[in-house]
Enzyme design. Structure first.
Site, PDB file in Angstrom:
ATOM      1  N   LYS A  13     -31.972  -2.106  31.100  1.00 45.51           N
ATOM      2  CA  LYS A  13     -31.718  -3.063  30.466  1.00 45.51           C
ATOM      3  C   LYS A  13     -32.709  -3.628  29.879  1.00 45.51           C
ATOM      4  O   LYS A  13     -32.249  -4.319  28.823  1.00 45.51           O
ATOM      5  CB  LYS A  13     -30.657  -3.844  32.196  1.00 45.51           C
ATOM      6  CG  LYS A  13     -29.607  -3.684  32.467  1.00 45.51           C
ATOM      7  CD  LYS A  13     -29.627  -4.379  34.262  1.00 45.51           C
ATOM      8  CE  LYS A  13     -28.604  -4.110  34.859  1.00 45.51           C
ATOM      9  NZ  LYS A  13     -28.645  -4.616  36.260  1.00 45.51           N
ATOM     10  N   ASP A  22     -25.285 -12.829  34.573  1.00 44.92           N
ATOM     11  CA  ASP A  22     -24.183 -11.586  36.246  1.00 44.92           C
ATOM     12  C   ASP A  22     -22.976 -12.185  36.492  1.00 44.92           C
ATOM     13  O   ASP A  22     -22.309 -10.972  36.347  1.00 44.92           O
ATOM     14  CB  ASP A  22     -25.331 -11.293  37.197  1.00 44.92           C
ATOM     15  CG  ASP A  22     -25.937  -9.419  36.917  1.00 44.92           C
ATOM     16  OD1 ASP A  22     -25.508  -8.918  36.057  1.00 44.92           O
ATOM     17  OD2 ASP A  22     -26.780  -9.674  37.340  1.00 44.92           O
ATOM     18  N   GLN A  38     -31.121  -8.114  40.216  1.00 44.23           N
ATOM     19  CA  GLN A  38     -31.065  -6.954  41.006  1.00 44.23           C
ATOM     20  C   GLN A  38     -30.986  -6.691  42.865  1.00 44.23           C
ATOM     21  O   GLN A  38     -30.908  -6.525  42.709  1.00 44.23           O
ATOM     22  CB  GLN A  38     -32.276  -5.629  39.807  1.00 44.23           C
ATOM     23  CG  GLN A  38     -31.178  -4.140  39.935  1.00 44.23           C
ATOM     24  CD  GLN A  38     -30.201  -3.700  39.057  1.00 44.23           C
ATOM     25  OE1 GLN A  38     -30.079  -4.200  37.986  1.00 44.23           O
ATOM     26  NE2 GLN A  38     -29.115  -3.311  39.338  1.00 44.23           N
TER      27      GLN A  38
END
Ligand code: ADP
Length: 304
Positions: A53, A120, A97
């Protein structure tokens, strides 16, 4: 033979578009967008995801920072870090994460990320807004699936869609997007959606899939979707990614779909790898740029 939906290619096109968008954002007097990833512990898969990412971000001109925390850190320390990043003017996107170590409550942590920086889309306000067809940050994998369907010109209006898997971060939001009402403010798909899951009897799964114009599967069960379950010409999107050892003892990644057989009946199909996977990262970039633009706009309005 099904037409291949090349996620790698489409993601590369999107990244090129986003690179241009970043350049324009900077040319109009803004600093480069900034994405901060928080990595708790040393899970090798998470390390790889975060590093991919961050590489993708750098490649299109987004500044990226990874904050690493030891696995035994307390939840409160993580929440304090998120709070500092929420308040930091130079941070546009925050991503925690997952999975987190088991002593942390993922829901509490996801909710701690400011909605505007929640790239997200896991904060429950963003999830709620998405379910209400209101403008929100849409989670990256579902958004990637939506984008693949759109860019491949697959008709969804009034069509039958089956989503196999109902996880809160993948299956559920995909089902919400597919059934989103075009009369509302979000991007419309207007399909009739059936959600199947682990308690859907196999014969029923087959029955529902057989009726589907679009099948999106996200279970992590290799070979779950077989050719006899797919209507001729259907679009099959495979979100599953499982690492297996093949007959030659080689390790490889496979999806939920029996690709070699299903491609003979489907109209469109995504490969694994190279289908949904690359789209997820591209959509994270899209969400980060959108966050940066919104925050810059809000700041301008405040100073006027
Ligand atoms: P992800 O987060 O990638 O979606 P999860 O492991 O959280 O993956 O979710 C897997 C999903 O797959 C669950 O919603 C589960 O109900 C569904 N599932 C598992 N087995 C089957 C099955 N045999 N048929 C249909 N759905 C299944």
């Amino acid at each position: 033979m099904a037409k291949l939906i090349d996620g790698k290619l489409i993601a590369a096109q999107i990244r090129a578009e986003l690179r241009k968008e970043v350049d324009e954002h900077i040319a109009s007097g803004n600093r480069a967008p900034q994405l901060t990833a928080i990595l708790v512990g040393e899970d090798p898969a998470s390390e790889t995801y975060v590093s991919n990412k961050m590489k993708a971000a750098k490649d299109i001109g987004i500044n990226s920072v990874t904050k690493r925390l030891p696995a035994d850190i307390g939840e409160q320390e993580l929440l304090d870090l998120i709070d500092r990043l929420n308040k930091q003017d130079t941070v546009d996107g925050i991503l925690v994460q997952l999975p987190l170590p088991s002593h942390m409550r993922e829901r509490v942590v996801c909710n701690a990320v400011l909605c505007e920086k929640d790239v997200d889309g896991f904060n429950e306000i963003n999830v709620g807004r998405m379910c209400l067809d209101m403008k929100s940050v849409i989670p990256c994998t579902p958004l990637g699936v939506q984008e693949l369907i759109k860019r491949s010109n697959i008709e969804t209006f009034g069509k039958n869609a089956v989503v196999v898997g109902r996880s809160k971060n993948v299956g559920m939001p995909i089902a919400m997007l597919l059934s989103s009402d075009g009369r509302n403010e979000t991007s419309a798909m207007d399909a009739t959606v059936t959600i199947c899951h682990r308690f859907t009897p196999p014969n029923k799964l087959e029955e529902y899939c057989k009726l589907a114009d679009i099948i999106v599967t996200a279970t992590g069960i290799p070979g779950l979707i077989k050719a006899n379950m797919v209507k001729e010409g259907a679009c099959v999107i495979d979100v599953g990614i499982t690492r297996i050892t093949d007959v030659n003892g080689k390790s490889k990644l496979v999806g939920d779909v029996d690709f070699d057989e299903v491609k003979k009946v489907a109209g469109h199909i995504t490969p694994v790898p190279g289908g949904v996977g690359p789209m997820t990262v591209a959509m994270l970039m899209k969400n980060t740029i959108a966050a940066a633009k919104n925050l810059a706009e809000a700041k301008k309005e405040r100073s006027n």
